[in-house]
Enzyme design. Structure first.
Site, PDB file in Angstrom:
ATOM      1  NE  ARG A 352      33.164  36.619  37.493  1.00 17.25           N
ATOM      2  CZ  ARG A 352      33.005  35.771  38.516  1.00 17.25           C
ATOM      3  NH1 ARG A 352      32.808  34.491  38.298  1.00 17.25           N
ATOM      4  NH2 ARG A 352      33.047  36.227  39.758  1.00 17.25           N
ATOM      5  NE  ARG A 388      29.872  40.500  35.418  1.00 15.84           N
ATOM      6  CZ  ARG A 388      30.865  40.235  36.268  1.00 15.84           C
ATOM      7  NH1 ARG A 388      30.697  40.469  37.559  1.00 15.84           N
ATOM      8  NH2 ARG A 388      31.996  39.736  35.846  1.00 15.84           N
ATOM      9  CD  GLU A 487      30.591  44.424  40.945  1.00 11.46           C
ATOM     10  OE1 GLU A 487      31.246  43.424  41.281  1.00 11.46           O
ATOM     11  OE2 GLU A 487      30.331  44.685  39.759  1.00 11.46           O
ATOM     12  CG  ASN A 510      34.560  37.977  44.267  1.00 10.05           C
ATOM     13  OD1 ASN A 510      34.443  37.312  45.289  1.00 10.05           O
ATOM     14  ND2 ASN A 510      34.310  37.490  43.066  1.00 10.05           N
ATOM     15  CG  ASP A 511      34.864  43.971  42.170  1.00  5.37           C
ATOM     16  OD1 ASP A 511      36.091  44.164  42.276  1.00  5.37           O
ATOM     17  OD2 ASP A 511      34.330  43.527  41.144  1.00  5.37           O
ATOM     18  NE  ARG A 521      38.367  40.551  42.406  1.00  5.70           N
ATOM     19  CZ  ARG A 521      37.240  40.430  41.720  1.00  5.70           C
ATOM     20  NH1 ARG A 521      36.434  41.463  41.597  1.00  5.70           N
ATOM     21  NH2 ARG A 521      36.885  39.287  41.190  1.00  5.70           N
ATOM     22  CB  CYS A 558      27.062  36.337  41.928  1.00  6.78           C
ATOM     23  SG  CYS A 558      27.367  38.056  41.537  1.00  6.78           S
TER      24      CYS A 558
HETATM   25  C1  PEP Z   1      32.207  40.202  42.382  1.00  5.62           C
HETATM   26  O1  PEP Z   1      32.865  41.236  42.314  1.00  5.62           O
HETATM   27  O2  PEP Z   1      31.925  39.634  43.453  1.00  5.62           O
HETATM   28  C2  PEP Z   1      31.728  39.550  41.143  1.00  5.62           C
HETATM   29  C3  PEP Z   1      30.922  38.507  41.173  1.00  5.62           C
HETATM   30  O3  PEP Z   1      32.189  40.040  39.963  1.00  5.62           O
HETATM   31  P1  PEP Z   1      33.689  39.747  39.448  1.00  5.62           P
HETATM   32  O4  PEP Z   1      34.315  38.757  40.387  1.00  5.62           O
HETATM   33  O5  PEP Z   1      33.581  39.210  38.073  1.00  5.62           O
HETATM   34  O6  PEP Z   1      34.323  41.097  39.520  1.00  5.62           O
HETATM   35 MG    MG Z   2      32.874  42.324  40.461  1.00  6.14          MG
END
Ligand code: PEP
Ligand code: MG
Length: 629
Positions: A352, A388, A487, A510-511, A521, A558
């Site tokens: 990240r 990334r 995402e 997550n997104d 989130r 991820c």
């Molecule tokens: C996600 O969105 O799952 C991700 C890995 O990116 P971030 O949590 O940094 O937005």
């Molecule tokens: Mg993300």
């Protein structure tokens, strides 16, 4: 509050100019509504059932929260508001620019007020009212006037003058004989900190905390959590926040147990010993000696268990029927890579890189970035490192990168949208990634891609940079793997076309969860919707895996669900090839893979794909035998 008005005082309001009558009318209605005060606790977790915990409640009570980082902690409560920063008493000198300092203060107040506006939009009820009050206080002339006077009169720097004004106001609250005003002292300090952070982004506010404390705060930014030393802080409890917000992700990476959505935070006594159970999502505000002993015993047992798992964690993760899963780490700094490698990471699934931008005044230049990506690769010799590109915005604002104020930051100028738009971001970063790829197993991945055009644009920039490097005779790997994060829901629908253009995909669950379910989130109130057991998410993952398999490309996950051992059989069965997670989760996830038959996991996933609700999915998962042990 700053007028020192108390309950029962008679206040007279006067207004003049256009709309005066409407303003007075609105104030009258507000007074009738008890100024919006509600007596009941409307914090996010207040209405949730208290979860079960291995430490039975023996009278001292239990408070519910939402688990944001697993683990048990015992420690003394330390409220962030006690961590008063020490501000250098810098003077601006006789030739100094008082006007410039006053403008700097005004910009910081505006920036902090905008950040509060984003929080107000994401909250509701009593929670939103607190942030609204903070925003009003921040812009109050009594406070700002005193700070400006400190700059112009005492010729103090903006930060010193602001903090003086805050301390003086806090002192007035402290000295008040009115309990309500006394309790506002922490609000004043909270407001002060927000502005101070923008004036001195590197202020080490969260260092020098008492060893072994449990840190309590209303909320923390990702950059604040990143400053925390896990040797100092045993646990974190927040009144707000969400389990997959970046503050929580960073806490997990640091291995610090954390609860969010703890409503009754203000009722906890400073310095009181508490037990935090990040697994069960609750805390014991007044634990009995037996509970403290039980917590310490459980912590020791878990440490022993983790040590046993770590012995095997450098071995590959292969199911009994022969399916190998790559288990990689999510990192935010090169120094994370060595620790992850020691815990068994077989590479980095997502670096990240935007975390490199935090707690500083300008982005790292090309050389510094080459160094960062190379250092991560050197910590895991030969293993793949997926870098990334900067994913800025949403809940990761970077004060010095110009992101205009928006109604919906998560739906706005974020991730690839910012990055593709700003040559000062993509230029040095792509050059650095390509240069680091010359001698190391480095890949690049683009976040927040929602359209084919965005992906094509990113690939085109990569080709352009590679062309420049070739012209300058600077070495790079022309065959560097290129991936896309899935995402945004449109990327799922468009996966067949996206996949043709890349070497791999990584599911940012997550997104993806927050956008599929339209559930922020970072908002504890909707965390039940943003659950990784939602059938909509499982079906989306399967759709992506099928498309990738049809094109012989690999698929990783991820998002945080990759590090949840209870969901490992599900992801395995859905057919993903790689799981990338916060490093402390690696030994356990590898152990689960080693005892889960791929064929059985596939049968489980097939069954889950037929279910209609997260509740049904959770019930089905609860029936499978425990995965840890
Ligand atoms: C996600 O969105 O799952 C991700 C890995 O990116 P971030 O949590 O940094 O937005
Ligand atoms: Mg993300």
């Amino acid at each position: 509050m700053l007028l020192d008005a108390r309950q029962g005082d008679l206040l007279e309001f006067s207004a003049e100019g256009d709309g005066a009558a409407a303003v007075l009318d609105a104030i009258g209605r507000l007074a009738l509504d008890n100024f919006g005060d509600q007596d009941e606790d409307t914090s996010p977790a207040a209405d949730q059932a208290v979860p079960s915990s291995p430490l039975t409640d023996a009278g001292g009570g239990m408070l519910a929260g939402i688990s944001a980082s697993n683990g048990l902690a015992v420690g003394r409560l330390y409220s962030l508001n006690e961590a008063r920063p020490t501000i250098p008493r810098a003077q601006i000198g006789s030739g100094g620019d008082a006007e410039g300092e006053i403008a700097r203060l005004a910009a910081a107040v505006e920036g902090a007020a905008q950040a509060l506006e984003a929080l107000i939009r994401r909250s509701s009820g009593a929670e939103a009212a607190i942030f609204q009050a903070h925003r009003l206080m921040m812009r109050d002339e009594a406070l700002l006037g005193a700070a400006r006077e400190g700059i112009a009169g005492a010729r103090l720097s903006a930060e010193a003058a602001w903090w003086d004004a805050i301390e003086a106001t806090a002192e007035r609250c402290r000295q008040s004989d009115n309990a309500y005003l006394q309790a506002r002292e922490s609000d004043v300090i909270d407001v002060g900190r927000r502005v101070l952070h923008l004036l001195i982004p590197n202020a080490p506010a969260l260092t020098d905390l008492p060893a072994g404390c449990i840190l309590a705060a209303s909320d923390l930014t990702p950059s604040e959590v990143a400053q925390i030393d896990p040797q100092q802080v045993a646990g974190i409890i927040l009144r707000y926040g969400g389990a997959t917000a970046h503050a929580a992700i960073i806490a997990r990476g640091l291995g610090i147990p954390m609860l969010v959505g703890v409503g009754a935070l203000n009722d906890l006594g400073e310095g009181q010993v508490i037990v935090l159970d990040g697994d069960a999502g609750c805390l014991y505000p007044d634990p009995t000696p037996q509970q403290i002993d039980a917590a310490r015993r459980t912590m020791q047992e878990r440490r022993d268990h983790a040590a046993r798992l770590r012995e095997a964690s450098r071995q590959p993760a292969i199911t009994p029927d022969g399916r190998r899963i790559e288990v990689a780490a999510n990192i935010g700094a090169p120094s994370d890579a060595a620790r992850a490698f020691a815990l068994g990471a077989e590479g980095v699934g997502v670096f990240r890189t935007e975390l490199l931008l935090m707690n500083r005044q300008a982005p790292p230049d090309e050389e510094e970035q080459v160094h960062a990506y190379t250092a991560a690769a050197q910590a895991m010799p030969g293993h793949p490192i997926i870098v990334r590109t900067f994913d800025i915005g949403g809940d990761k604002p970077i004060p010095y990168i110009d992101i205009p104020r928006e109604e919906n930051p998560f739906l706005g100028y974020r991730g690839a949208r910012v990055w593709l738009d700003q040559p000062a971001l993509w230029g040095p970063q792509l050059r650095a990634i390509c240069r680091a790829s010359a001698d190391h197993n480095i890949g690049v991945m683009f976040p927040m891609i929602g359209t084919l055009e965005e992906l094509d644009h990113a690939r085109e920039l990569l080709l352009r940079v590679q062309g420049q490097l070739a012209a300058e005779a600077i070495p790079f790997n022309a065959a560097m793997p290129v991936g896309v994060m899935v995402e945004v829901p449109s990327a799922v629908t468009m996966i067949a076309s996206l996949i043709e253009r890349v070497d791999f995909v990584s599911l940012g669950t997550n997104d993806l969860t927050q956008y599929l379910l339209a559930a922020d989130r970072g908002n504890a109130r909707v965390s039940h919707l943003a659950a990784h057991t939602q059938p909509a998410l499982l079906r989306a993952i399967r759709q992506v895996v099928e498309a990738a398999q049809a094109h012989s490309k690999w698929v990783g996950v991820c998002g945080e669900m990759a590090g949840d051992p209870h969901l490992t059989p599900v992801l395995l069965g859905l057919g993903v090839d790689e799981l990338s997670m916060n490093a402390p989760a690696i030994p356990e996830v590898k152990a689960v893979i080693r005892r889960t038959d791929y064929a059985q996991a596939q049968a489980l996933a097939a069954r889950l794909l037929t279910l209609a609700s997260a509740e049904q999915v959770e019930a089905a998962l609860a029936q499978i035998p425990p995965v840890s042990g």
